[in-house]
Motif scaffolding. Sequence first.
Motif, short mmCIF file in Angstrom:
data_model
loop_
_atom_site.label_atom_id
_atom_site.label_comp_id
_atom_site.label_asym_id
_atom_site.label_seq_id
_atom_site.Cartn_x
_atom_site.Cartn_y
_atom_site.Cartn_z
N VAL A 273 -17.28 33.03 50.54
CA VAL A 273 -17.41 33.96 51.66
C VAL A 273 -17.52 35.39 51.16
CG1 VAL A 273 -16.21 34.86 53.70
CG2 VAL A 273 -16.18 32.42 53.21
N ALA A 274 -16.76 35.72 50.10
CA ALA A 274 -16.76 37.09 49.56
C ALA A 274 -16.22 37.08 48.14
CB ALA A 274 -15.91 38.01 50.44
N VAL A 275 -16.58 38.11 47.39
CA VAL A 275 -16.04 38.33 46.04
C VAL A 275 -15.55 39.77 45.95
CG1 VAL A 275 -17.44 36.55 44.93
CG2 VAL A 275 -18.34 38.87 45.08
N ALA A 276 -14.50 39.98 45.16
CA ALA A 276 -13.90 41.31 45.07
C ALA A 276 -13.27 41.51 43.70
CB ALA A 276 -12.85 41.48 46.16
N ARG A 277 -13.15 42.75 43.31
CA ARG A 277 -12.42 43.08 42.08
C ARG A 277 -12.01 44.54 42.17
NH1 ARG A 277 -15.29 46.49 39.04
NH2 ARG A 277 -17.53 46.28 38.96
N PHE B 219 -3.17 46.76 45.80
CA PHE B 219 -2.92 45.52 46.51
C PHE B 219 -4.23 44.89 46.99
CE2 PHE B 219 -2.14 43.10 50.40
CZ PHE B 219 -1.32 42.12 49.87
N SER B 220 -5.07 45.69 47.66
CA SER B 220 -6.36 45.19 48.16
C SER B 220 -7.45 45.49 47.14
CB SER B 220 -6.70 45.85 49.50
OG SER B 220 -5.76 45.49 50.47
N LYS B 221 -8.50 44.68 47.19
CA LYS B 221 -9.64 44.85 46.27
C LYS B 221 -10.91 45.04 47.10
CE LYS B 221 -7.61 41.80 42.81
NZ LYS B 221 -7.55 42.38 41.50
N PRO B 222 -11.78 45.97 46.68
CA PRO B 222 -13.03 46.15 47.42
C PRO B 222 -13.97 44.95 47.24
CG PRO B 222 -12.98 47.59 45.49
CD PRO B 222 -11.64 46.91 45.56
N VAL B 223 -14.60 44.57 48.34
CA VAL B 223 -15.58 43.48 48.32
C VAL B 223 -16.87 44.00 47.69
CG1 VAL B 223 -16.98 41.96 49.78
CG2 VAL B 223 -14.55 42.29 50.27
N LEU B 224 -17.46 43.20 46.82
CA LEU B 224 -18.69 43.56 46.11
C LEU B 224 -19.77 42.51 46.38
CD1 LEU B 224 -16.96 44.41 42.73
CD2 LEU B 224 -17.69 46.04 44.48
N SER B 225 -20.97 42.80 45.96
CA SER B 225 -22.04 41.83 46.12
C SER B 225 -21.98 40.74 45.05
CB SER B 225 -23.40 42.52 46.08
OG SER B 225 -23.58 43.17 44.83
N ALA C 34 -4.54 34.29 64.65
CA ALA C 34 -3.85 33.65 65.78
C ALA C 34 -2.40 34.14 65.89
CB ALA C 34 -3.89 32.13 65.62
N ALA C 35 -1.85 34.63 64.79
CA ALA C 35 -0.48 35.16 64.78
C ALA C 35 -0.46 36.68 64.98
CB ALA C 35 0.20 34.79 63.47
N GLY C 36 -1.65 37.27 65.24
CA GLY C 36 -1.70 38.70 65.53
C GLY C 36 -2.05 39.62 64.38
N PHE C 37 -2.44 39.06 63.24
CA PHE C 37 -2.80 39.88 62.07
C PHE C 37 -4.31 39.97 61.93
CE2 PHE C 37 1.33 38.03 61.17
CZ PHE C 37 2.06 39.15 60.80
N THR C 38 -4.76 41.08 61.39
CA THR C 38 -6.17 41.25 61.06
C THR C 38 -6.27 41.39 59.54
OG1 THR C 38 -6.61 42.35 63.15
CG2 THR C 38 -8.25 42.64 61.40
N VAL C 39 -6.85 40.40 58.89
CA VAL C 39 -7.01 40.40 57.44
C VAL C 39 -8.45 40.04 57.12
CG1 VAL C 39 -6.21 39.44 55.26
CG2 VAL C 39 -4.60 39.69 57.15
N ARG C 40 -9.05 40.85 56.27
CA ARG C 40 -10.44 40.62 55.85
C ARG C 40 -10.48 40.28 54.36
NH1 ARG C 40 -10.34 44.74 59.43
NH2 ARG C 40 -10.23 46.36 57.86
N PRO C 41 -11.58 39.70 53.90
CA PRO C 41 -11.70 39.35 52.48
C PRO C 41 -11.38 40.54 51.57
CG PRO C 41 -13.48 38.34 53.69
CD PRO C 41 -12.75 39.25 54.67
N GLY C 42 -10.65 40.23 50.51
CA GLY C 42 -10.26 41.22 49.51
C GLY C 42 -8.98 41.96 49.84
#
Length: 179
Positions: A5-9, A15-21, A72-80
């Motif tokens: 779905v996504a790759v990141a580094r 803590f979070s990593k930016p999504v890259l191509s 469903a538990a109320g959190f918004t989390v995206r790849p990376g």
Amino acid sequence: MGTIVAVARDDRHHFSKPVLSMIRLLAGLGIEGDAHCGETVKHRSRVAVDPTQPNLRQVHLIHAELFGELAAAGFTVRPGEMGENVTTRGIDLLGLPVGARLRLGDEAVVEITGLRNPCVQIQAFQPGLLKAVLGRAADGSLIRKAGVMAIVIAGGEVRRGDAIALTLPALPHRALERV
């Protein structure tokens, strides 16, 4: 078969990593340009204990299905955002045994070493998220849902949309534990 779905580094210990191509996996090391790339452990708390430990956490994978559960538990989390390098769909990462291999795209192969142990940084990212990525089995044992860790067996470029192929190790299978 699954899909990426996504790759990141990230070259720093954020803590979070930016999504890259695209990311490039390096055999025996991890992800080129990532703060956790190397033969020996790079996770700061583990380096403090013993910097000579082998790096069993070269690649962090999370199943995108977890994001739906968290929504469903109320959190918004995206790849990376939870620090993973590879976000997958269609592979039961948490149900894999130690030694399972995933071919990511045409060339790269990673071997699953264990479960990610979610830390307090998840709580700082979104209050309550730590509890949401932990659960209890019927027997009371802890269930870690924050993804799996792997080492790189064969390097190569990995992109969003690449296929994932699974190869299981020989029996008997060993259940994943935290690494």
